[in-house]
Design an enzyme around this catalytic site. Structure first.
Site, PDB file in Angstrom:
ATOM      1  N   LYS A   1       0.864  -1.179   0.000  1.00 36.16           N
ATOM      2  CA  LYS A   1       0.000   0.000   0.000  1.00 36.16           C
ATOM      3  C   LYS A   1       0.902   1.231   0.000  1.00 36.16           C
ATOM      4  O   LYS A   1       1.641   1.480   0.957  1.00 36.16           O
ATOM      5  CB  LYS A   1      -0.922   0.019   1.216  1.00 36.16           C
TER       6      LYS A   1
ATOM      7  N   LYS B   1      -2.019  -1.606  -3.827  1.00 35.09           N
ATOM      8  CA  LYS B   1      -2.871  -0.417  -3.850  1.00 35.09           C
ATOM      9  C   LYS B   1      -1.984   0.809  -4.016  1.00 35.09           C
ATOM     10  O   LYS B   1      -1.014   0.937  -3.275  1.00 35.09           O
ATOM     11  CB  LYS B   1      -3.671  -0.334  -2.540  1.00 35.09           C
TER      12      LYS B   1
END
Length: 332
Positions: free
Chosen positions: A196, A255
């Protein structure tokens, strides 16, 4: 080898192209992120995300039923927490009668086959908008992990199929696995946000949950770069994903999505678990804005981006386009 080999022979018409197509999409490839708020029979559109709403629990349940009927089999849920419930401990996150816990129970009661993956992070519950507990001007990793375990176990008690830690604390997957197992939830999975990045693409999402870092009367980090990844790094993503798998993650996530397809492929090549990709709020908002101005064909660019994410190696795509894309796919 021209003219013996002509690539165009396999592109003559749609029937031939469909025969040799390497990648396909179905509604079962999608997970729909949902925002939930207190109240009744109300939904509020998020201005920076046209077509996406915060919904009260009753309307959330109705939307879940519609999603399931379209062939979507997973939802990733987030809650908008009242300011008076926020503090620096995150204790509302493991309240058995909290909004998240009630949402999980309601969704599973109404649509038992829908896979529910609640977000595990403290930012919606924090007065500072950070994913963990603030101590001495920084996010305290190990104290935050203790809180995340309580949060995850409360989600499992409510009926979650997977917990989805998005916090990026070191070692939290192992702690979550140990905590879930100790509480008897051996079959509750972990979908870890492994790679992330500290991305500017998250702005609309933070509007939806009021979860951006905030000014405070104590020293706090001004952004999330001490725990989310530097977007200049590639090898680090593979390392993080491998660590999470070793610690017990059943799925790993990359992400954002479209801007990070090189990372998706690297992670897919490195791990032996399914890879989820989050097609994030900023990516959604850009398509909506450009198509509203007539600069892009909305449906064509939506489907192209989703196909590219799948082609890069995604087993599951968390996307705000899930419902729209499923409707289009079901018409074919």
């Amino acid at each position: 080898m021209f003219p013996l080999h002509r690539g165009r022979r396999l592109r003559v018409n749609e029937s031939i192209r469909s025969l040799v197509r390497e990648t396909s999409l179905s509604p079962a490839d999608f997970m729909f992120p949902m925002f939930i708020m207190e109240g009744e029979n109300t939904k509020v559109e998020i201005p920076s995300m046209p077509g996406i709403f915060r919904r009260t629990l009753d309307l959330t349940v109705e939307e879940v039923k519609e999603l399931y009927a379209l062939g979507i089999r997973a939802v990733n849920i987030y809650v908008k927490v009242s300011d008076d419930l926020k503090d620096n401990t995150g204790k509302e996150a493991w309240n058995d009668n909290g909004l998240m816990q009630r949402a999980i129970r309601a969704i599973k009661a109404a649509c038992p086959e829908m896979i529910v993956m609640p977000d595990v992070a403290l930012d919606p519950y924090s007065i500072y908008g950070h994913d963990g507990i603030i101590e001495k001007g920084d996010v305290a990793n190990d104290a935050t992990n203790d809180a995340l375990v309580k949060m995850a176990v409360s989600h499992a008690k409510a009926g979650a199929d997977f917990v989805a830690p998005s916090d990026m604390m070191d070692g939290r997957v192992l702690r979550l696995r140990q905590g879930l197992d100790a509480a008897g939830f051996h079959n509750v999975g972990i979908m870890s946000y492994s790679a992330k990045y500290a991305s500017a693409f998250y702005g609309p999402f933070r509007d939806a949950l009021d979860s951006a870092p905030k000014d405070a009367d104590v020293e706090v980090p001004k952004d999330k770069k001490t725990y989310q990844m530097d977007y200049a790094n590639r090898i680090e993503a593979v390392k993080e994903a491998l660590w999470d798998v070793e610690e017990g993650a059943d799925m790993v996530m990359v992400k954002p999505g479209i801007a990070y397809l090189d990372i998706v492929r690297e992670v897919k090549n490195a791990v032996d678990v399914p890879v989820t990709v989050f097609h994030v709020s900023g990516e959604y908002a850009m398509i909506k804005a450009a198509s509203e101005r007539g600069w892009l064909d909305h449906d064509k660019i939506m489907m192209e981006q989703l196909m590219c994410i799948k082609r890069a190696g995604a087993s599951l795509i968390s996307t705000y386009f899930a419902k729209e894309a499923a409707i289009l796919l079901n018409k074919k």
